[in-house]
Design a protein around this motif. Structure first.
Motif, PDB file in Angstrom:
ATOM      1  N   ALA A  47       0.826  -1.205   0.000  1.00 41.72           N
ATOM      2  CA  ALA A  47       0.000   0.000   0.000  1.00 41.72           C
ATOM      3  C   ALA A  47       0.861   1.256   0.000  1.00 41.72           C
ATOM      4  CB  ALA A  47      -0.927  -0.012   1.210  1.00 41.72           C
ATOM      5  N   ARG A  48       1.863   1.292   0.823  1.00 42.92           N
ATOM      6  CA  ARG A  48       2.730   2.467   0.873  1.00 42.92           C
ATOM      7  C   ARG A  48       3.460   2.683  -0.446  1.00 42.92           C
ATOM      8  NH1 ARG A  48       5.114   1.275   6.935  1.00 42.92           N
ATOM      9  NH2 ARG A  48       3.442   2.368   8.088  1.00 42.92           N
ATOM     10  N   LYS A  49       3.873   1.589  -1.070  1.00 44.15           N
ATOM     11  CA  LYS A  49       4.583   1.699  -2.337  1.00 44.15           C
ATOM     12  C   LYS A  49       3.657   2.121  -3.469  1.00 44.15           C
ATOM     13  CE  LYS A  49       7.531  -0.977  -5.457  1.00 44.15           C
ATOM     14  NZ  LYS A  49       8.175  -2.304  -5.707  1.00 44.15           N
ATOM     15  N   HIS A  50       2.412   1.610  -3.466  1.00 44.88           N
ATOM     16  CA  HIS A  50       1.495   1.855  -4.573  1.00 44.88           C
ATOM     17  C   HIS A  50       0.746   3.182  -4.415  1.00 44.88           C
ATOM     18  CE1 HIS A  50      -0.693   0.492  -8.093  1.00 44.88           C
ATOM     19  NE2 HIS A  50      -1.821   0.930  -7.533  1.00 44.88           N
ATOM     20  N   LEU A  51       0.306   3.479  -3.187  1.00 40.69           N
ATOM     21  CA  LEU A  51      -0.471   4.695  -2.982  1.00 40.69           C
ATOM     22  C   LEU A  51       0.414   5.934  -2.884  1.00 40.69           C
ATOM     23  CD1 LEU A  51      -3.114   3.385  -0.408  1.00 40.69           C
ATOM     24  CD2 LEU A  51      -3.297   3.562  -2.897  1.00 40.69           C
ATOM     25  N   GLY A  52       1.669   5.744  -2.468  1.00 35.81           N
ATOM     26  CA  GLY A  52       2.615   6.845  -2.463  1.00 35.81           C
ATOM     27  C   GLY A  52       2.291   7.899  -1.416  1.00 35.81           C
ATOM     28  N   GLY A  53       2.993   9.038  -1.511  1.00 40.43           N
ATOM     29  CA  GLY A  53       2.777  10.129  -0.569  1.00 40.43           C
ATOM     30  C   GLY A  53       3.248   9.773   0.827  1.00 40.43           C
ATOM     31  N   ASP A  54       2.842  10.584   1.772  1.00 39.07           N
ATOM     32  CA  ASP A  54       3.216  10.305   3.163  1.00 39.07           C
ATOM     33  C   ASP A  54       1.981   9.942   3.974  1.00 39.07           C
ATOM     34  OD1 ASP A  54       2.039  12.729   3.030  1.00 39.07           O
ATOM     35  OD2 ASP A  54       3.497  13.785   4.302  1.00 39.07           O
ATOM     36  N   ARG A  55       1.177   9.083   3.393  1.00 42.18           N
ATOM     37  CA  ARG A  55      -0.060   8.670   4.045  1.00 42.18           C
ATOM     38  C   ARG A  55       0.241   7.856   5.308  1.00 42.18           C
ATOM     39  NH1 ARG A  55      -4.113   9.227   0.095  1.00 42.18           N
ATOM     40  NH2 ARG A  55      -3.253   9.421  -2.016  1.00 42.18           N
ATOM     41  N   GLU A  56      -0.586   8.016   6.311  1.00 43.94           N
ATOM     42  CA  GLU A  56      -0.489   7.225   7.533  1.00 43.94           C
ATOM     43  C   GLU A  56      -1.426   6.033   7.390  1.00 43.94           C
ATOM     44  OE1 GLU A  56      -1.045   9.513  11.031  1.00 43.94           O
ATOM     45  OE2 GLU A  56       0.313  11.111  10.408  1.00 43.94           O
ATOM     46  N   LEU A  57      -0.857   4.878   7.077  1.00 44.24           N
ATOM     47  CA  LEU A  57      -1.635   3.681   6.779  1.00 44.24           C
ATOM     48  C   LEU A  57      -1.433   2.638   7.870  1.00 44.24           C
ATOM     49  CD1 LEU A  57      -0.715   3.402   2.997  1.00 44.24           C
ATOM     50  CD2 LEU A  57      -2.846   4.312   3.942  1.00 44.24           C
ATOM     51  N   VAL A  58      -2.491   1.885   8.121  1.00 41.03           N
ATOM     52  CA  VAL A  58      -2.451   0.807   9.105  1.00 41.03           C
ATOM     53  C   VAL A  58      -3.164  -0.400   8.506  1.00 41.03           C
ATOM     54  CG1 VAL A  58      -3.179   0.000  11.375  1.00 41.03           C
ATOM     55  CG2 VAL A  58      -2.367   2.350  11.089  1.00 41.03           C
ATOM     56  N   ALA A  59      -2.521  -1.595   8.593  1.00 47.57           N
ATOM     57  CA  ALA A  59      -3.132  -2.835   8.111  1.00 47.57           C
ATOM     58  C   ALA A  59      -3.484  -3.700   9.322  1.00 47.57           C
ATOM     59  CB  ALA A  59      -2.193  -3.576   7.182  1.00 47.57           C
ATOM     60  N   LYS A  60      -4.689  -4.245   9.329  1.00 44.47           N
ATOM     61  CA  LYS A  60      -5.154  -5.055  10.455  1.00 44.47           C
ATOM     62  C   LYS A  60      -5.864  -6.279   9.915  1.00 44.47           C
ATOM     63  CE  LYS A  60      -5.941  -5.760  14.874  1.00 44.47           C
ATOM     64  NZ  LYS A  60      -4.838  -6.035  15.817  1.00 44.47           N
ATOM     65  N   PHE A  61      -5.436  -7.470  10.387  1.00 46.07           N
ATOM     66  CA  PHE A  61      -6.073  -8.696   9.915  1.00 46.07           C
ATOM     67  C   PHE A  61      -7.456  -8.848  10.551  1.00 46.07           C
ATOM     68  CE2 PHE A  61      -6.829 -13.320  10.022  1.00 46.07           C
ATOM     69  CZ  PHE A  61      -6.744 -13.580   8.666  1.00 46.07           C
ATOM     70  N   ASN A  62      -8.454  -9.109   9.709  1.00 45.75           N
ATOM     71  CA  ASN A  62      -9.835  -9.273  10.132  1.00 45.75           C
ATOM     72  C   ASN A  62     -10.105 -10.775  10.277  1.00 45.75           C
ATOM     73  OD1 ASN A  62     -12.665  -9.501  10.312  1.00 45.75           O
ATOM     74  ND2 ASN A  62     -12.950  -7.595   9.146  1.00 45.75           N
ATOM     75  N   GLU A  63     -10.122 -11.252  11.512  1.00 51.70           N
ATOM     76  CA  GLU A  63     -10.292 -12.684  11.768  1.00 51.70           C
ATOM     77  C   GLU A  63     -11.638 -13.191  11.244  1.00 51.70           C
ATOM     78  OE1 GLU A  63      -8.293 -14.851  12.835  1.00 51.70           O
ATOM     79  OE2 GLU A  63      -6.625 -13.748  13.734  1.00 51.70           O
ATOM     80  N   ARG A  64     -12.696 -12.389  11.423  1.00 44.50           N
ATOM     81  CA  ARG A  64     -14.027 -12.842  11.007  1.00 44.50           C
ATOM     82  C   ARG A  64     -14.127 -12.966   9.500  1.00 44.50           C
ATOM     83  NH1 ARG A  64     -18.484 -10.608   9.103  1.00 44.50           N
ATOM     84  NH2 ARG A  64     -17.578  -8.528   9.233  1.00 44.50           N
ATOM     85  N   ALA A  65     -13.583 -11.970   8.777  1.00 46.41           N
ATOM     86  CA  ALA A  65     -13.683 -11.979   7.322  1.00 46.41           C
ATOM     87  C   ALA A  65     -12.556 -12.790   6.678  1.00 46.41           C
ATOM     88  CB  ALA A  65     -13.657 -10.551   6.788  1.00 46.41           C
ATOM     89  N   GLY A  66     -11.479 -13.014   7.415  1.00 45.67           N
ATOM     90  CA  GLY A  66     -10.351 -13.742   6.851  1.00 45.67           C
ATOM     91  C   GLY A  66      -9.594 -12.938   5.826  1.00 45.67           C
ATOM     92  N   ALA A  67      -9.502 -11.616   6.009  1.00 41.54           N
ATOM     93  CA  ALA A  67      -8.801 -10.741   5.071  1.00 41.54           C
ATOM     94  C   ALA A  67      -8.123  -9.627   5.854  1.00 41.54           C
ATOM     95  CB  ALA A  67      -9.774 -10.165   4.042  1.00 41.54           C
ATOM     96  N   VAL A  68      -7.279  -8.875   5.159  1.00 36.79           N
ATOM     97  CA  VAL A  68      -6.561  -7.763   5.789  1.00 36.79           C
ATOM     98  C   VAL A  68      -7.289  -6.465   5.471  1.00 36.79           C
ATOM     99  CG1 VAL A  68      -4.381  -6.506   5.940  1.00 36.79           C
ATOM    100  CG2 VAL A  68      -4.358  -8.983   5.626  1.00 36.79           C
ATOM    101  N   ASP A  69      -7.726  -5.763   6.497  1.00 38.49           N
ATOM    102  CA  ASP A  69      -8.346  -4.447   6.328  1.00 38.49           C
ATOM    103  C   ASP A  69      -7.253  -3.392   6.362  1.00 38.49           C
ATOM    104  OD1 ASP A  69     -10.795  -5.635   6.241  1.00 38.49           O
ATOM    105  OD2 ASP A  69     -11.291  -5.244   8.350  1.00 38.49           O
TER     106      ASP A  69
END
Length: 552
Positions: A47-69
């Motif tokens: 995400a940081r590489k693709h979206l660029g800029g100095d965005r403050e990004l956080v990735a969190k695994f969603n156990e219920r959905a089985g995906a990374v939010d």
């Protein structure tokens, strides 16, 4: 701080990551939390590489959905300095009426294919704030690939670490594998979980293997390499011999019988020294077994290598005699200063004691830790007579006194010249302490006279001076010193000049004064070698007529 988030669902075409992580964690033995953290970091990095800029990004695994939010945080400010990370208070209050300056609002970034509708709604509502319209395309595929690559790499790393941890504790053990292939002269051995290498230098020259054949080897080392841990095997290590006996002899495994020392020439012959902690247990018999069954099992595994099992003895002389078996020893002369022993054997047993190409005495020396010299009785008698004759050249020393001195360890003029006066005073017949200094001086004079005689003999020969002859020109070097230097590998004046004083003292047992004297003599000779030799030739020429007259 107020946040607005929307849950994302995993793509229908992809399996639920929660179930996948459970399977991988169980099969590979990796902590599930480590895998979750790995996937989160992979998505965040993409995400940081693709979206660029100095965005403050956080990735969190969603156990219920089985995906990374994935979430982007925006700070509420009065004046926007960083458009990718800050938003005006008025804009923030449109989304959250309770927002204040200093708050942070979290926006979920939708990147999975089935969330396209939610992504479009987000763009319509917050597009001017997040500015994701032009960069969102393709991000889902890149993030998935990145997560996959990072996860695979992490699994490989974890697998390598697990293999390393499994085999590092097996260093020094024997292991069984299957020969798979040859790489140049090295063997690649399949151990099940990984492959090991049996390098050419760790193989036994007389052994050969074919792919698919079973092999037993000693784990010599475990090396960390970029491509994974490398298990290094050996068939020639003495540890293989010891471990095979431990596996075949229960008394050794239980600690009743102990292998004190072992020496080996792979594929040819080995010696082990054994001792028992219990008086009623014969250590040699325990290792041999009923009708030789135990030792034969080891011999068979080593493909016919001859093995001598000898009893250990605290007395070094007896231990050496046991180690040199089957040869019989008539006499043992111990030189403590050199940590060496001279073994006198009957003439007819000399070849047996030495062994083929010196193998028996060499293994016995390795086994006991003593330097061993084998001489026949006839040669020893000749050496004894020559030494007594040399000692008799000392003024005041009769042949009977010389014989007593020889028995006490004063085997040469040099030994007497370098002896402690207090020790010399104790020799019967020398007249006590008042004559000790005189005897030392007389020995030095006789040694120098003998050295000059040897120089004259060397100069009379027609061939060029040998390295041994050149050593005679060094002040303080006599026959005994040349013998000690030869055992150390010092064969020339240049070697003597180059060697370290401490090593020379430690390896030969010579005193500091003696070492410094001969090293200075070596330096003086090398500085004016030609002049020294020319002077010796001149002296020889001048003395020749006189010697001729005396002979007449």
């Amino acid at each position: 701080m107020a946040t607005k988030t929307t849950q994302a669902a995993p793509p229908p075409s992809s399996p639920n990551l929660s179930a996948m992580l459970d399977v991988v964690a169980k099969e590979k033995g990796i902590e599930r939390s480590v895998l979750v953290n790995t996937i989160e970091n992979a998505v965040l990095s993409a995400a940081r590489k693709h979206l660029g800029g100095d965005r403050e990004l956080v990735a969190k695994f969603n156990e219920r959905a089985g995906a990374v939010d994935l979430f982007q945080y925006m700070s509420v400010v009065d004046v926007v300095a960083r458009p990718d990370a800050e938003m005006l208070l008025a804009v923030a209050q449109q989304m959250d009426p309770g927002a204040e300056v200093g708050d942070q609002l979290a926006f979920q970034v939708f990147y999975l294919p089935e969330d396209q509708k939610k992504a479009e709604e987000q763009d319509n509502q917050w597009g001017d704030v997040l500015k994701l319209r032009s960069v969102r395309k393709g991000f889902g595929r890149i993030a998935a690939q990145a997560a996959k690559q990072v996860l695979l790499q992490r699994m490989r790393d974890a697998e390598r670490e697990k293999v390393f941890n499994e085999f590092k504790d097996r260093k020094g053990e024997i292991i069984t594998g299957i020969v798979r292939r040859f790489e140049r002269n090295d063997l690649i051995v399949d151990l099940g979980r990984t492959e090991a290498i049996l390098r050419a230098r760790d193989q036994v020259p007389r052994e050969s293997y074919r792919p698919g054949e079973r092999i037993v080897a000693f784990v010599r080392d475990i090396e960390r390499e970029a491509k994974g841990p490398q298990v290094i095997l050996s068939r020639g290590d003495v540890g293989l011999l010891i471990k095979l006996f431990e596996s075949e002899v229960p008394e050794i495994y239980e600690g009743i019988v102990k292998i004190v020392a072992a020496a080996r020439e792979p594929g040819v012959r080995s010696k082990i020294a054994v001792n028992s902690r219990e008086l009623d247990v014969d250590p040699v018999g325990a290792c041999v077994g009923v009708k030789g069954s135990r030792v034969q099992a080891v011999v068979q595994e080593l493909r016919g290598e001859r093995i001598d099992i000898v009893p250990y003895d605290k007395d070094p002389a007896r231990f050496v005699c046991n180690a040199i078996a089957p040869a019989e020893i008539a006499r043992v002369i111990i030189r403590e200063a050199d940590h060496a022993m001279e073994l006198v054997v009957p003439d007819e047993k000399l070849s047996l004691a030495i062994g083929r190409k010196g193998q028996n005495v060499r293994l016995a020396s390795q086994l006991t830790g003593w330097k061993l010299d084998i001489v026949s009785e006839s040669k020893f008698k000749q050496i004894e007579e020559d030494s007594i004759s040399d000692l008799s050249r000392i003024e005041g020393v009769t042949p009977s006194i010389a014989q007593s001195m020889y028995k006490l360890g004063y085997t040469s003029l040099e030994v007497v010249a370098e002896a402690n006066p207090e020790d010399l005073a104790g020799i019967p017949g020398l007249g006590g302490g008042e004559n000790a200094d005189r005897i030392k001086a007389a020995a030095e004079s006789a040694m120098e006279e003998q050295r000059q005689q040897r120089i004259r003999e060397a100069m009379q020969r027609t061939e060029a001076l040998s390295e041994r002859d050149r050593l005679l020109f060094v002040q303080g070097v006599g026959g005994h010193t040349i013998q000690l230097l030869g055992q150390l590998g010092v064969e020339s004046v240049e070697d003597l000049d180059a060697i370290n004083e401490e090593k020379l003292m430690h390896e030969t047992g010579l005193g500091l004064g003696k070492v410094r004297k001969i090293k200075q003599g070596a330096r003086n000779f090398l500085d004016s070698e030609q002049k020294v030799i020319d002077d010796a030739r001149r002296a020889l020429a001048e003395s020749a007529p006189e010697e001729t007259v005396n002979e007449g």
